[in-house]
Design an enzyme around this catalytic site. Structure first.
Site, PDB file in Angstrom:
ATOM      1  N   GLU A   8      64.574  56.925  34.891  1.00 21.21           N
ATOM      2  CA  GLU A   8      64.376  55.848  33.907  1.00 21.21           C
ATOM      3  C   GLU A   8      64.820  54.515  34.512  1.00 21.21           C
ATOM      4  O   GLU A   8      65.933  54.408  35.037  1.00 21.21           O
ATOM      5  CB  GLU A   8      65.204  56.175  32.657  1.00 21.21           C
ATOM      6  CG  GLU A   8      65.014  55.207  31.509  1.00 21.21           C
ATOM      7  CD  GLU A   8      65.851  55.592  30.266  1.00 21.21           C
ATOM      8  OE1 GLU A   8      65.738  56.737  29.790  1.00 21.21           O
ATOM      9  OE2 GLU A   8      66.611  54.740  29.787  1.00 21.21           O
ATOM     10  N   ARG A  50      67.518  62.563  27.063  1.00 15.41           N
ATOM     11  CA  ARG A  50      68.196  61.591  27.938  1.00 15.41           C
ATOM     12  C   ARG A  50      69.561  62.106  28.404  1.00 15.41           C
ATOM     13  O   ARG A  50      70.307  62.722  27.632  1.00 15.41           O
ATOM     14  CB  ARG A  50      68.343  60.248  27.233  1.00 15.41           C
ATOM     15  CG  ARG A  50      66.985  59.600  27.003  1.00 15.41           C
ATOM     16  CD  ARG A  50      67.096  58.290  26.301  1.00 15.41           C
ATOM     17  NE  ARG A  50      67.312  57.157  27.162  1.00 15.41           N
ATOM     18  CZ  ARG A  50      68.237  56.226  26.969  1.00 15.41           C
ATOM     19  NH1 ARG A  50      69.105  56.321  25.977  1.00 15.41           N
ATOM     20  NH2 ARG A  50      68.327  55.192  27.761  1.00 15.41           N
ATOM     21  N   GLU A 103      65.635  46.295  20.232  1.00 14.08           N
ATOM     22  CA  GLU A 103      66.933  46.338  20.910  1.00 14.08           C
ATOM     23  C   GLU A 103      66.734  45.942  22.365  1.00 14.08           C
ATOM     24  O   GLU A 103      65.840  46.446  23.057  1.00 14.08           O
ATOM     25  CB  GLU A 103      67.538  47.748  20.806  1.00 14.08           C
ATOM     26  CG  GLU A 103      68.876  47.845  21.494  1.00 14.08           C
ATOM     27  CD  GLU A 103      69.789  48.933  20.931  1.00 14.08           C
ATOM     28  OE1 GLU A 103      69.474  49.512  19.881  1.00 14.08           O
ATOM     29  OE2 GLU A 103      70.829  49.195  21.563  1.00 14.08           O
ATOM     30  N   ARG A 104      67.557  45.007  22.803  1.00 11.44           N
ATOM     31  CA  ARG A 104      67.437  44.470  24.170  1.00 11.44           C
ATOM     32  C   ARG A 104      66.037  43.915  24.433  1.00 11.44           C
ATOM     33  O   ARG A 104      65.501  44.052  25.529  1.00 11.44           O
ATOM     34  CB  ARG A 104      67.776  45.515  25.229  1.00 11.44           C
ATOM     35  CG  ARG A 104      69.084  46.253  25.013  1.00 11.44           C
ATOM     36  CD  ARG A 104      70.263  45.322  24.933  1.00 11.44           C
ATOM     37  NE  ARG A 104      71.514  46.050  24.742  1.00 11.44           N
ATOM     38  CZ  ARG A 104      72.686  45.453  24.533  1.00 11.44           C
ATOM     39  NH1 ARG A 104      72.760  44.137  24.462  1.00 11.44           N
ATOM     40  NH2 ARG A 104      73.782  46.156  24.380  1.00 11.44           N
ATOM     41  N   TRP A 134      84.632  50.729  27.142  1.00  9.81           N
ATOM     42  CA  TRP A 134      83.278  51.085  27.589  1.00  9.81           C
ATOM     43  C   TRP A 134      83.215  51.694  28.993  1.00  9.81           C
ATOM     44  O   TRP A 134      82.156  52.152  29.434  1.00  9.81           O
ATOM     45  CB  TRP A 134      82.358  49.861  27.523  1.00  9.81           C
ATOM     46  CG  TRP A 134      82.098  49.446  26.112  1.00  9.81           C
ATOM     47  CD1 TRP A 134      82.811  48.541  25.388  1.00  9.81           C
ATOM     48  CD2 TRP A 134      81.081  49.947  25.240  1.00  9.81           C
ATOM     49  NE1 TRP A 134      82.294  48.439  24.116  1.00  9.81           N
ATOM     50  CE2 TRP A 134      81.224  49.294  23.997  1.00  9.81           C
ATOM     51  CE3 TRP A 134      80.048  50.878  25.384  1.00  9.81           C
ATOM     52  CZ2 TRP A 134      80.387  49.550  22.909  1.00  9.81           C
ATOM     53  CZ3 TRP A 134      79.210  51.123  24.311  1.00  9.81           C
ATOM     54  CH2 TRP A 134      79.392  50.466  23.081  1.00  9.81           C
ATOM     55  N   ARG A 144      83.152  56.700  34.102  1.00 16.23           N
ATOM     56  CA  ARG A 144      81.845  56.758  33.441  1.00 16.23           C
ATOM     57  C   ARG A 144      80.740  57.167  34.416  1.00 16.23           C
ATOM     58  O   ARG A 144      79.791  57.847  34.025  1.00 16.23           O
ATOM     59  CB  ARG A 144      81.559  55.384  32.824  1.00 16.23           C
ATOM     60  CG  ARG A 144      80.179  55.250  32.241  1.00 16.23           C
ATOM     61  CD  ARG A 144      80.099  54.036  31.347  1.00 16.23           C
ATOM     62  NE  ARG A 144      78.720  53.679  31.072  1.00 16.23           N
ATOM     63  CZ  ARG A 144      78.336  52.667  30.313  1.00 16.23           C
ATOM     64  NH1 ARG A 144      79.258  51.887  29.743  1.00 16.23           N
ATOM     65  NH2 ARG A 144      77.077  52.391  30.094  1.00 16.23           N
ATOM     66  N   GLU A 163      76.719  57.009  22.596  1.00 24.05           N
ATOM     67  CA  GLU A 163      76.899  55.730  21.908  1.00 24.05           C
ATOM     68  C   GLU A 163      76.697  55.882  20.395  1.00 24.05           C
ATOM     69  O   GLU A 163      76.048  55.072  19.748  1.00 24.05           O
ATOM     70  CB  GLU A 163      75.961  54.678  22.495  1.00 24.05           C
ATOM     71  CG  GLU A 163      76.235  54.428  23.978  1.00 24.05           C
ATOM     72  CD  GLU A 163      75.408  53.311  24.601  1.00 24.05           C
ATOM     73  OE1 GLU A 163      74.313  53.006  24.093  1.00 24.05           O
ATOM     74  OE2 GLU A 163      75.890  52.731  25.603  1.00 24.05           O
ATOM     75  N   GLU A 174      67.755  43.528  30.445  1.00 22.59           N
ATOM     76  CA  GLU A 174      69.068  43.407  29.800  1.00 22.59           C
ATOM     77  C   GLU A 174      70.129  42.864  30.760  1.00 22.59           C
ATOM     78  O   GLU A 174      70.886  41.963  30.409  1.00 22.59           O
ATOM     79  CB  GLU A 174      69.494  44.788  29.278  1.00 22.59           C
ATOM     80  CG  GLU A 174      70.894  44.803  28.701  1.00 22.59           C
ATOM     81  CD  GLU A 174      71.303  46.171  28.146  1.00 22.59           C
ATOM     82  OE1 GLU A 174      70.490  47.112  28.205  1.00 22.59           O
ATOM     83  OE2 GLU A 174      72.435  46.283  27.655  1.00 22.59           O
ATOM     84  N   ASP A 210      74.626  51.985  34.265  1.00 29.87           N
ATOM     85  CA  ASP A 210      73.742  51.454  33.222  1.00 29.87           C
ATOM     86  C   ASP A 210      72.870  50.307  33.726  1.00 29.87           C
ATOM     87  O   ASP A 210      73.150  49.142  33.402  1.00 29.87           O
ATOM     88  CB  ASP A 210      74.585  50.981  32.028  1.00 29.87           C
ATOM     89  CG  ASP A 210      73.757  50.782  30.771  1.00 29.87           C
ATOM     90  OD1 ASP A 210      72.571  51.143  30.798  1.00 29.87           O
ATOM     91  OD2 ASP A 210      74.295  50.274  29.776  1.00 29.87           O
ATOM     92  N   ASN A 237      67.896  54.637  19.851  1.00 26.75           N
ATOM     93  CA  ASN A 237      68.900  54.605  18.784  1.00 26.75           C
ATOM     94  C   ASN A 237      68.113  54.675  17.484  1.00 26.75           C
ATOM     95  O   ASN A 237      67.483  53.704  17.066  1.00 26.75           O
ATOM     96  CB  ASN A 237      69.723  53.315  18.831  1.00 26.75           C
ATOM     97  CG  ASN A 237      70.681  53.306  20.012  1.00 26.75           C
ATOM     98  OD1 ASN A 237      71.219  54.333  20.393  1.00 26.75           O
ATOM     99  ND2 ASN A 237      70.889  52.145  20.597  1.00 26.75           N
TER     100      ASN A 237
HETATM  101  C1  GCV Z   1      69.254  51.692  23.424  1.00 28.29           C
HETATM  102  C2  GCV Z   1      72.778  50.360  27.079  1.00 28.29           C
HETATM  103  C3  GCV Z   1      72.249  49.295  26.176  1.00 28.29           C
HETATM  104  C4  GCV Z   1      71.932  49.838  24.785  1.00 28.29           C
HETATM  105  C5  GCV Z   1      70.954  51.011  24.955  1.00 28.29           C
HETATM  106  C6  GCV Z   1      71.623  52.052  25.837  1.00 28.29           C
HETATM  107  C7  GCV Z   1      70.717  53.232  26.100  1.00 28.29           C
HETATM  108  O1  GCV Z   1      74.064  50.753  26.672  1.00 28.29           O
HETATM  109  O2  GCV Z   1      73.157  48.241  26.121  1.00 28.29           O
HETATM  110  O3  GCV Z   1      71.356  48.809  24.040  1.00 28.29           O
HETATM  111  O4  GCV Z   1      70.628  51.567  23.713  1.00 28.29           O
HETATM  112  O5  GCV Z   1      71.928  51.470  27.083  1.00 28.29           O
HETATM  113  O6  GCV Z   1      70.114  53.259  27.167  1.00 28.29           O
HETATM  114  O7  GCV Z   1      70.611  54.100  25.264  1.00 28.29           O
END
Ligand code: GCV
Length: 704
Positions: free
Chosen positions: A414, A346, A187-188, A566, A363, A313, A420, A392, A230
């Site tokens: 973090e 987290r 992911e990413r 979002w 947010r 999410e 990304e 983010d 995730n």
């Molecule tokens: C792993 C952002 C990213 C998601 C990521 C999320 C997170 O929303 O777009 O891909 O998910 O951060 O940090 O959990």
């Protein structure tokens, strides 16, 4: 089993590269060991990590003609001694004198030891001595010597103690075991596939991971989470029937002092254990986690702990059962506590289904609102892992106020090494200066403690970077993105390092034998030093953030998120732009900061230019501290940003012939794309704001 609410294809910016069996040496080419490998080296002590030190030294000496001894050995003429302090007298008289002298020197400071990972260096009478109290310290001492190269041996140096400021220096891999239909293998991920997993299974060939562990140890990383936060169905099972795969990775990483962590789903008792609930107050649930943790430690005695994304999410969490996040985190902490494990929990919890019409939900406020009331309730082995900014990982955000507001909680900060939101490893974007700014941020103003202080030491939760690595031949897709991975480790070791000096280290290690080192170094600095600010110039202005294409997050789409759930809006209209987060008239987010920042951010006049639109909605003709209006700033920075990228590309071209052609070609190719993409950003952003505001560019440049 829940499905992550990820908004669209997330790793799809480029196709998976062709499988390859060779890869770039990154910052550990054999040549980096030349200075060490031509010497006589004594290694003194025992233990698996000391064997690793010996093995590294032996390989270097075999290649470059040096000699190696391992104590006890009395025929020693070493000019480098790597020794555990308590391993008994040293055969080399000078080294023994240093060892004896070091004892009172070390004893008189702090806790009287070199620490779990620290070491001492000295050079006297032609002998360089590295002493440590633990094998891990000796390993870090070895890589210190590698970093110094020939300078290790060039002059006497007084004894100096080196200890990491942050004890937890971690990478989170967002790697999936099975290729996910939306987020892919990683992911990413912008560097190909995963080095751990492929198509639903563990990769059996560990050669790549063996090289990776050396790279990690050499920059100071001591922990990694091997799967995505995730947690999907296949990955959930890493905790149970697929635990063997995790144990194999742990076995490979262990000799280099890197501990393995696992991202787990909060719903595990339901999805894996068949229980009707995952409620933290249910005894069956507690028993299930206790048994699961017990099984993990049977297989992996030095297992680091769990990493959890909960109620975020689409990931399950304690809210489902009417419990809060302290209840949730403490449940897992209780299961790990008998073994010394830690939960990284987290704080990225927010409503990703908000109504864009609702101006009261912000947010940026969410993490603080959820977690601050819980301060003091988390178990000692919970680390609250907080994204550096409140939204983010944007190229510009204020430091998250949550990091400053929970004195009774262990906190980790973090950062996102995977790019990304910073060009997805197609753009040069050297992030060392950005992270350094975050770590040095002083919540209560100059003279007070810093973010680095919050996360430092044994009680601090450390620095966590979301990994940018994959099975790409250059590890990170863009070869220059390797520097970001290197920097996250080095800044975690010492957050006060000058990022320019970190870049110098990386350049020196990565290209130790180039024909014209000064030209190479100068050019790399010219290309990289300001590349983060250049990226900021041609993307979303003045801290407002996002404006990326929803889903994959690459390239411009100014209104892409404006009417979505979002929570990432810029509120541009014909008169102005920006988010009013003031207490006086906005969402009140500025009130989450202590003084002086609560006042500085509240005030349009005092707010730093680069964050103005994060905190304020202002008219286009508002004059910045720079003397320019907001609208003219937007135009100027976007034109300048593209010019800077064009200049970068030209500078890079001139390096042809000086570095490996494959590296040169890969970067050159990506710079072409960066010029294209930056131009697109410039034209879309400038045109958007010209059309909204009707204000022409003062310099009459072309806007579409
Ligand atoms: C792993 C952002 C990213 C998601 C990521 C999320 C997170 O929303 O777009 O891909 O998910 O951060 O940090 O959990």
């Amino acid at each position: 089993m829940s499905t992550a609410a990820t908004d669209g294809p997330v790793s799809g910016a480029e196709p998976m590269p062709v499988q390859t069996t060779t890869w770039h040496a990154a910052w550990l080419p054999p040549e980096a060991f030349r200075a060490l490998g031509t010497r006589g080296v004594l290694v003194h002590g025992s233990g698996p990590l000391v064997d690793t030190v010996l093995d590294e030294v032996t390989r270097a000496c075999a290649r470059y003609g040096g000699r190696v001894w391992r104590s006890p050995s009395w025929e020693v003429d070493a000019d480098l001694v790597l020794a555990l302090r308590d391993a008994g007298p040293l055969a080399n008289a000078t080294a023994e004198a240093v060892r004896l002298a070091a004892t009172p020197a070390v004893n008189g400071r702090g806790d009287g030891t070199l620490g779990d990972e620290g070491f001492l260096t000295a050079r006297t009478a032609g002998v360089t001595v590295v002493l440590a109290d633990t094998p891990a310290g000796l390993l870090y001492g070895l890589f210190h010597v590698v970093r110094l190269g020939a300078a290790t041996f060039d002059a006497d140096r007084p004894a100096r103690r080196h200890r990491p400021a942050l004890s937890r220096r971690m990478l989170d891999h967002w790697d999936n075991v099975a290729v996910h239909p939306v987020s892919g293998q990683v992911e990413r991920g912008y560097a190909g596939g995963s080095i751990f997993w492929r198509d639903g299974a563990a990769r059996r060939d560990t050669a790549r991971v063996r090289d990776y562990r050396r790279l990690l140890a050499a920059c100071g990383i001591n922990a990694i989470a091997v799967n995505n936060v995730n947690v999907h169905d296949t990955e959930a099972r890493l905790l149970t029937d697929r635990l063997g795969d995790v144990a194999e990775i742990a076995d490979v990483l262990r000799p280099y002092g890197v501990r393995v962590h696992l991202a787990v789903t909060f719903a595990a008792p339901v999805v894996l254990g068949g229980l009707p609930t995952a409620d933290p107050y249910d005894d069956r649930v507690r028993a299930w986690w206790a048994a699961a943790a017990g099984r993990v430690y049977e297989r992996i005695p030095d297992f680091g702990g769990f990493l959890v994304k909960a109620d975020s999410e689409g990931q399950p969490g304690p809210f489902t059962y009417g419990r809060d996040h302290a209840d949730g985190a403490n449940l897992l902490a209780g299961a790990l506590a008998p073994y010394g494990g830690v939960v990284h929990w987290r704080a990225f919890v927010y409503d990703h289904r908000q109504d864009w019409r609702d101006r009261s939900t912000d947010r940026a406020r969410a993490a603080y609102d959820h977690f601050v009331p819980l301060d003091g309730r988390f178990a000692d082995n919970v680390v609250l892992q907080v994204k550096f900014g409140p939204v983010d990982f944007q190229p510009r955000e204020p430091v998250s106020p949550l990091l400053l507001a929970m004195p009774a909680t262990r906190m980790a900060v973090e950062v996102q090494v995977t790019q990304e939101y910073t060009g997805q490893q197609r753009h040069v974007c050297w992030l060392g200066p950005w992270w350094s700014e975050v770590l040095r941020f002083a919540p209560r103003g100059d003279g007070g403690g810093t973010v680095a202080d919050v996360v430092a030491g044994a009680r601090g939760g450390g620095l966590v970077g979301v990994a940018n690595t994959g099975d790409d031949p250059f590890w990170t897709g863009h070869p220059l993105a390797q520097a970001n991975l290197y920097a996250v480790g080095r800044l975690a070791w010492d957050p006060h390092l000058d990022p320019g000096a970190v870049l110098d280290e990386w350049i020196g290690l990565t290209w130790p034998a180039t024909g014209d080192p000064q030209r190479l170094r100068r050019t790399l600095h010219e290309v990289m030093d300001d590349s983060w600010r250049t990226y900021e110039c041609y993307t979303a202005p003045l801290g407002v953030g996002f404006m990326v294409r929803p889903g994959h997050h690459y390239g411009p789409d100014v209104d892409g998120y404006e009417y979505t759930p979002w929570g990432t809006y810029h509120f541009a209209d014909r008169d102005g732009v920006g988010v009013d987060r003031t207490r006086a008239t906005g969402t009140g987010f500025t009130g989450q900061y202590p003084a002086p920042w609560s006042k500085v951010y509240e005030s349009r006049e005092r707010c730093p230019d680069e964050l103005l639109l994060f905190f304020h909605h202002v008219p286009y003709h508002h004059v910045l501290h720079s003397g320019r209006t907001v609208i003219q700033h937007i135009y100027d920075t976007h034109f300048a940003g593209v010019e800077q990228v064009v200049a970068m590309r030209e500078r890079w071209r001139r390096l042809a012939g000086l570095i490996e052609p494959d590296v040169h070609d890969r970067v050159a190719e990506r710079l072409d794309e960066q010029v294209r993409s930056a131009t697109e950003w410039r034209d879309q952003v400038n045109t958007y704001f010209f059309r909204k505001s009707g204000v022409p560019d003062a310099h009459g440049r072309r806007i579409w």
